[in-house]
Design a protein around this motif. Structure first.
Motif, PDB file in Angstrom:
ATOM      1  N   LYS A 122     -33.373  22.682  58.876  1.00 47.16           N
ATOM      2  CA  LYS A 122     -32.358  21.604  58.895  1.00 47.16           C
ATOM      3  C   LYS A 122     -30.985  22.160  58.512  1.00 47.16           C
ATOM      4  CE  LYS A 122     -34.647  17.497  59.236  1.00 47.16           C
ATOM      5  NZ  LYS A 122     -34.234  16.408  60.123  1.00 47.16           N
TER       6      LYS A 122
ATOM      7  N   ARG B 136     -34.296  22.363  50.521  1.00 48.34           N
ATOM      8  CA  ARG B 136     -35.499  23.190  50.712  1.00 48.34           C
ATOM      9  C   ARG B 136     -35.791  23.446  52.184  1.00 48.34           C
ATOM     10  NH1 ARG B 136     -39.129  19.123  47.472  1.00 48.34           N
ATOM     11  NH2 ARG B 136     -37.880  17.884  48.918  1.00 48.34           N
ATOM     12  N   ARG B 137     -35.411  22.538  53.092  1.00 45.72           N
ATOM     13  CA  ARG B 137     -35.772  22.701  54.512  1.00 45.72           C
ATOM     14  C   ARG B 137     -34.744  23.576  55.229  1.00 45.72           C
ATOM     15  NH1 ARG B 137     -36.451  16.568  55.964  1.00 45.72           N
ATOM     16  NH2 ARG B 137     -34.924  16.502  54.293  1.00 45.72           N
TER      17      ARG B 137
ATOM     18  N   SER C 189     -29.629  18.724  53.612  1.00 41.49           N
ATOM     19  CA  SER C 189     -30.445  18.737  54.835  1.00 41.49           C
ATOM     20  C   SER C 189     -30.638  17.341  55.420  1.00 41.49           C
ATOM     21  CB  SER C 189     -31.816  19.357  54.530  1.00 41.49           C
ATOM     22  OG  SER C 189     -32.471  18.603  53.528  1.00 41.49           O
TER      23      SER C 189
END
Ligand code: NDP
Length: 251
Positions: free
Chosen positions: A44, A40-41, A17
């Motif tokens: 993105k 995790r994002r 990301s």
């Protein structure tokens, strides 16, 4: 996309990301690999997947928290299930939470060790049986100049990267005769979001100042080193690449 040097290959990139992971995902995709992108994002990753697909590539988005062993195993399994195989693993997820050891922030220590060390180990543990079974593949571990040196204000980050170096060399000896290549990439200062995560404001300001004082590497410079590594003929294993900005005299 066709005619690329990595056509038919499948790569899994952690930390995709941002920064080095993102640039590497783009470079591997441009070279023809189908790329599974984990971090995790989700937003993105969504953006990156769109870019890769628009350019003619194949991208698989993975919700991945490398500190969670189940999440790491599931990311590898989805890559194999949905993209058909796995040839290249790039462990780029990482944190550099600088600060002194005396009265140091032990929560920072836990986050760094569980991301930089255990996270990289979990992803590798899940992927390596697939590579050994097919008798080929690359694991690229992003260490750092900090994995060869130690200095005040960087003790646990140094320790995490020394751990990556030891793990990588041991694994190399274990699997190289099976046709699987393990590579350590050790960048100096790279212009990414790494400094933004530092929680100790004094350490953050000092690190940013030292980056600002030089022409840092770009994430693409490191991605190029990775593409060079994974496009070597099968009998050539690039074990280690130390890559510093020309302007960086110190560790
Ligand atoms: P960035 O901060 O730009 O990227 C870090 C990446 O790691 C993000 O994609 C982030 O994604 C991901 N990440 C962090 N924690 C987790 C987690 N628990 N699970 C999954 N992904 C996670 O920094 P860089 O690109 O610079 O850093 C990449 C690697 O390069 C690190 O290992 C770093 O130590 C190393 N390195 C960097 C140098 C530099 O000067 N920049 C120099 C030498 C080495 P998300 O938050 O979305 O999960």
């Amino acid at each position: 996309m066709s005619g690329g040097r990595l056509d038919g290959k499948v790569a899994l990139v952690t930390g995709a990301s941002s920064g080095i992971g993102e640039a590497t995902a783009k470079a591997l995709s441009a070279a023809g690999a189908a790329v599974a992108i984990g971090a995790r994002r989700a937003a993105k990753l969504e953006e990156l997947a769109e870019q890769l697909e628009k350019a003619g590539g194949t991208a698989l988005r993975l919700d991945l928290d490398v500190t969670d062993e189940q999440s790491a195993a599931a990311a590898v399994q989805r890559t194999v299930d949905e993209l058909g195989r796995i040839d290249i693993v790039v462990n780029a997820a990482g944190l550099m939470l600088l600060g002194p050891l005396v009265d140091g922030n032990t929560e920072d220590w836990r986050r760094m060790m569980s991301t930089n060390v255990l996270g990289l180990m979990y992803v590798t543990h899940a992927a390596i049986p697939h590579l050994v079974e097919q008798g080929s593949g690359d694991v690229i571990n992003i260490s750092s100049v900090a994995g060869r040196t130690a200095k005040p204000g960087s003790g646990v980050y140094n320790a995490s990267k020394w751990a990556v170096n030891a793990f990588s060399e041991s694994l190399r000896q274990e699997v190289t005769s099976e046709g699987v290549r393990i590579t350590l990439i050790e960048p100096g200062a790279v212009d990414t979001a790494l400094n933004d995560q530092i929680t100790d404001e004094t350490a953050k300001a000092a690190s940013k100042k030292s980056y600002d004082a030089m022409r840092t590497l770009h994430a693409e410079d490191v991605a190029n080193a990775i593409v060079y590594t994974v496009t070597q003929p099968d009998h050539v294993a690039v074990n280690e690449i130390l890559i510093r900005p020309t302007d960086q005299p110190t560790p």
